[in-house]
Design a protein around this motif. Structure first.
Motif, mmCIF file in Angstrom:
data_model
loop_
_atom_site.group_PDB
_atom_site.id
_atom_site.type_symbol
_atom_site.label_atom_id
_atom_site.label_comp_id
_atom_site.label_asym_id
_atom_site.label_seq_id
_atom_site.Cartn_x
_atom_site.Cartn_y
_atom_site.Cartn_z
ATOM 1 N N GLU A 278 10.716 -3.099 -44.858
ATOM 2 C CA GLU A 278 10.589 -4.161 -43.855
ATOM 3 C C GLU A 278 9.898 -3.692 -42.573
ATOM 4 O O GLU A 278 9.489 -4.510 -41.752
ATOM 5 C CB GLU A 278 11.964 -4.734 -43.508
ATOM 6 C CG GLU A 278 12.948 -3.764 -42.884
ATOM 7 C CD GLU A 278 13.802 -3.027 -43.908
ATOM 8 O OE1 GLU A 278 14.858 -2.493 -43.518
ATOM 9 O OE2 GLU A 278 13.407 -2.993 -45.096
ATOM 10 N N MET A 279 9.742 -2.367 -42.401
ATOM 11 C CA MET A 279 9.080 -1.855 -41.201
ATOM 12 C C MET A 279 7.637 -1.451 -41.446
ATOM 13 O O MET A 279 6.932 -1.062 -40.522
ATOM 14 C CB MET A 279 9.855 -0.650 -40.652
ATOM 15 C CG MET A 279 11.256 -0.966 -40.158
ATOM 16 S SD MET A 279 11.284 -2.348 -38.977
ATOM 17 C CE MET A 279 10.188 -1.745 -37.686
ATOM 18 N N CYS A 280 7.177 -1.552 -42.692
ATOM 19 C CA CYS A 280 5.850 -1.034 -43.033
ATOM 20 C C CYS A 280 4.725 -1.813 -42.364
ATOM 21 O O CYS A 280 3.761 -1.230 -41.864
ATOM 22 C CB CYS A 280 5.677 -1.022 -44.546
ATOM 23 S SG CYS A 280 6.761 0.182 -45.361
ATOM 24 N N GLU A 281 4.814 -3.121 -42.367
ATOM 25 C CA GLU A 281 3.753 -3.929 -41.763
ATOM 26 C C GLU A 281 3.611 -3.617 -40.287
ATOM 27 O O GLU A 281 2.496 -3.470 -39.766
ATOM 28 C CB GLU A 281 4.055 -5.416 -41.971
ATOM 29 C CG GLU A 281 2.936 -6.336 -41.488
ATOM 30 C CD GLU A 281 3.210 -7.809 -41.786
ATOM 31 O OE1 GLU A 281 2.528 -8.655 -41.194
ATOM 32 O OE2 GLU A 281 4.103 -8.091 -42.615
ATOM 33 N N THR A 282 4.745 -3.478 -39.598
ATOM 34 C CA THR A 282 4.716 -3.140 -38.174
ATOM 35 C C THR A 282 4.103 -1.772 -37.949
ATOM 36 O O THR A 282 3.286 -1.574 -37.041
ATOM 37 C CB THR A 282 6.141 -3.175 -37.588
ATOM 38 O OG1 THR A 282 6.709 -4.463 -37.798
ATOM 39 C CG2 THR A 282 6.124 -2.863 -36.105
ATOM 40 N N ALA A 283 4.498 -0.796 -38.773
ATOM 41 C CA ALA A 283 3.980 0.565 -38.626
ATOM 42 C C ALA A 283 2.476 0.618 -38.872
ATOM 43 O O ALA A 283 1.729 1.244 -38.107
ATOM 44 C CB ALA A 283 4.707 1.503 -39.590
ATOM 45 N N GLU A 284 2.016 -0.039 -39.914
ATOM 46 C CA GLU A 284 0.591 -0.012 -40.234
ATOM 47 C C GLU A 284 -0.233 -0.697 -39.142
ATOM 48 O O GLU A 284 -1.333 -0.245 -38.811
ATOM 49 C CB GLU A 284 0.363 -0.657 -41.597
ATOM 50 C CG GLU A 284 0.911 0.186 -42.748
ATOM 51 C CD GLU A 284 0.878 -0.525 -44.092
ATOM 52 O OE1 GLU A 284 0.278 -1.624 -44.161
ATOM 53 O OE2 GLU A 284 1.441 0.008 -45.069
ATOM 54 N N ALA A 285 0.312 -1.766 -38.559
ATOM 55 C CA ALA A 285 -0.392 -2.453 -37.465
ATOM 56 C C ALA A 285 -0.443 -1.562 -36.227
ATOM 57 O O ALA A 285 -1.462 -1.508 -35.522
ATOM 58 C CB ALA A 285 0.309 -3.770 -37.144
ATOM 59 N N LEU A 286 0.644 -0.824 -35.962
ATOM 60 C CA LEU A 286 0.704 0.049 -34.787
ATOM 61 C C LEU A 286 -0.330 1.161 -34.858
ATOM 62 O O LEU A 286 -0.950 1.521 -33.853
ATOM 63 C CB LEU A 286 2.110 0.644 -34.660
ATOM 64 C CG LEU A 286 2.343 1.620 -33.504
ATOM 65 C CD1 LEU A 286 2.169 0.920 -32.162
ATOM 66 C CD2 LEU A 286 3.731 2.246 -33.607
ATOM 67 N N PHE A 287 -0.551 1.700 -36.062
ATOM 68 C CA PHE A 287 -1.458 2.835 -36.216
ATOM 69 C C PHE A 287 -2.892 2.426 -36.563
ATOM 70 O O PHE A 287 -3.769 3.274 -36.634
ATOM 71 C CB PHE A 287 -0.933 3.782 -37.299
ATOM 72 C CG PHE A 287 0.182 4.671 -36.852
ATOM 73 C CD1 PHE A 287 -0.074 5.970 -36.455
ATOM 74 C CD2 PHE A 287 1.493 4.214 -36.814
ATOM 75 C CE1 PHE A 287 0.954 6.807 -36.034
ATOM 76 C CE2 PHE A 287 2.533 5.027 -36.400
ATOM 77 C CZ PHE A 287 2.263 6.324 -36.005
ATOM 78 N N GLU A 288 -3.117 1.141 -36.738
ATOM 79 C CA GLU A 288 -4.414 0.676 -37.238
ATOM 80 C C GLU A 288 -5.575 1.113 -36.361
ATOM 81 O O GLU A 288 -6.624 1.538 -36.853
ATOM 82 C CB GLU A 288 -4.399 -0.852 -37.364
ATOM 83 C CG GLU A 288 -5.669 -1.400 -38.003
ATOM 84 C CD GLU A 288 -5.595 -2.903 -38.231
ATOM 85 O OE1 GLU A 288 -6.534 -3.446 -38.834
ATOM 86 O OE2 GLU A 288 -4.592 -3.526 -37.815
ATOM 87 N N ASN A 289 -5.420 1.027 -35.049
ATOM 88 C CA ASN A 289 -6.509 1.354 -34.133
ATOM 89 C C ASN A 289 -6.276 2.667 -33.386
ATOM 90 O O ASN A 289 -6.851 2.895 -32.326
ATOM 91 C CB ASN A 289 -6.710 0.213 -33.129
ATOM 92 C CG ASN A 289 -7.134 -1.078 -33.809
ATOM 93 O OD1 ASN A 289 -8.014 -1.079 -34.664
ATOM 94 N ND2 ASN A 289 -6.488 -2.182 -33.447
ATOM 95 N N GLN A 290 -5.416 3.528 -33.954
ATOM 96 C CA GLN A 290 -5.113 4.808 -33.333
ATOM 97 C C GLN A 290 -5.986 5.921 -33.920
ATOM 98 O O GLN A 290 -6.400 5.842 -35.079
ATOM 99 C CB GLN A 290 -3.640 5.155 -33.546
ATOM 100 C CG GLN A 290 -2.662 4.164 -32.935
ATOM 101 C CD GLN A 290 -2.741 4.131 -31.431
ATOM 102 O OE1 GLN A 290 -2.798 5.168 -30.771
ATOM 103 N NE2 GLN A 290 -2.760 2.932 -30.872
ATOM 104 N N PRO A 291 -6.266 6.982 -33.139
ATOM 105 C CA PRO A 291 -7.008 8.120 -33.691
ATOM 106 C C PRO A 291 -6.279 8.758 -34.876
ATOM 107 O O PRO A 291 -6.903 9.240 -35.810
ATOM 108 C CB PRO A 291 -7.084 9.099 -32.510
ATOM 109 C CG PRO A 291 -6.880 8.251 -31.299
ATOM 110 C CD PRO A 291 -5.967 7.146 -31.710
ATOM 111 N N CYS A 292 -4.945 8.776 -34.810
ATOM 112 C CA CYS A 292 -4.140 9.297 -35.910
ATOM 113 C C CYS A 292 -3.871 8.172 -36.898
ATOM 114 O O CYS A 292 -3.154 7.220 -36.585
ATOM 115 C CB CYS A 292 -2.821 9.865 -35.382
ATOM 116 S SG CYS A 292 -1.714 10.428 -36.692
#
Length: 339
Positions: A278-292
């Protein structure tokens, strides 16, 4: 410069370390796969971890601070203090000592941690510098993430890519050999840049806040050993699609030239984490535009070990082999220039 085997640790080390039942203030003592100790101090918890750097020469102070802090952060807690043990082959090596401390201070500043003490010494029994860092941090009431927390149904993620630290060290300490094997100056420069991104602190703290159930930085033994340790500690199977594991192009070029397996290469700067679905979508969105970047590579299932499954092919790994690492093998086969 290899770790001792799991069997040796069980026979020669763990029997002599304190157990939680023997001291009520020891919340997490010495245990296979758990890289931090957790002790109660007053109304808070103190996390501590010590790690040596033995597979590198250049930039050893920088690596020591980052590697120790990575293990604290992989528990979901921000590292705060560092103590350093610096040992050199000769008392004449004052320039090396100063460089090590400059590099360590630079790493500490980048992480906003403080070097509070340590020990320096010269020993003629050494052939090259040895630096060990102890990182400490108060939990400040935050949840401590353990290696043993992965649960069936969790999604497995990896950050950045694999083989990072080992490839950077080969470019730094084995540059002459790398050129002999057909790698170019551009390859070397690209690989050296990997050493500037060996920290997992920022991404580990973010994933902890999102509810990561288990996290582990990828050190000796590579991502395969990391997955095995999480699986063993958690009593689960880590089912992974190896084609989804990111291997940077420069790592592939070095792997071909030096004939090593990127999945078994030390890789500080890489983090493995398991998250509830249930946290995967949030995590992937958070890192989408990050250098990491964050890569979904598999799922936690019932069972044991690590199952690498790609199409119709699969291979189950169950043997803990923390004493094996591709960088260790490189040091055994090759002698870096100047050492």
């Amino acid at each position: 410069m290899a770790k001792f085997s799991f069997e040796v640790m069980e026979q020669c080390v763990y029997p002599f370390t304190v157990k939680e039942s023997e001291d009520p203030d020891v919340i997490l003592g010495s245990a296979f796969g758990e890289d931090v100790a957790v002790t109660r101090v007053g109304d808070d918890l103190l996390l501590s971890h010590v790690d040596p750097i033995v597979g590198a020469v250049n930039g050893i102070g920088w690596l020591a601070v980052h590697v120790a802090c990575n293990d604290i952060a992989a528990s979901g807690i921000k590292p705060r203090w560092i103590q350093l043990l610096v040992m050199l082959p000769s008392q004449e090596d004052t320039n090396d000592l100063k460089q090590i401390m400059c590099d360590a201070a630079r790493a500490a500043e980048s992480l906003e941690v403080t070097i509070i003490g340590g020990h320096t010494e010269a020993s003629n029994g050494l052939k090259r510098p040895l630096v060990a860092a102890t990182a400490l941090a108060p939990a400040c009431g935050k949840r401590v993430v353990r290696t043993s927390g992965a649960k069936p149904g969790d999604i497995i993620y990896v950050t950045r890519g694999v083989g990072l630290e080992g490839t950077g060290i080969l470019a730094s300490d084995f540059a002459v050999e790398a050129r002999k094997r057909g790698l170019t100056d551009q390859d070397l420069n690209e690989a050296l840049k990997l050493l500037s991104s060996v920290s997992v602190v920022s991404e580990a703290l973010k994933l902890a806040d999102l509810g990561a159930t288990a996290m582990h930085d990828v050190t000796r033994g590579g991502i395969l050993e990391t997955l095995l340790e999480i699986a063993s500690c958690s009593g689960v199977c880590m089912e992974v699609d190896p084609s989804r594991i990111p291997v940077p192009k420069v790592v592939k070029r070095f792997a071909n030239a030096f004939e090593f397996d990127p999945l078994k290469m030390i890789s500080s700067g890489t983090l493995v984490a398991t998250l509830p679905p249930e946290m995967c979508e949030t995590a992937e969105a958070l890192f989408e535009n990050q250098p990491c970047k964050l890569f979904r590579i598999g799922v936690v299932t019932e069972g044991r070990g690590v199952l690498l499954r790609s199409g119709s092919e699969s291979h189950l790994y169950t043997q803990i082999a923390c004493e094996q690492d591709e960088l260790t093998r490189m040091w055994a086969l090759l002698r870096p220039e100047g050492n």
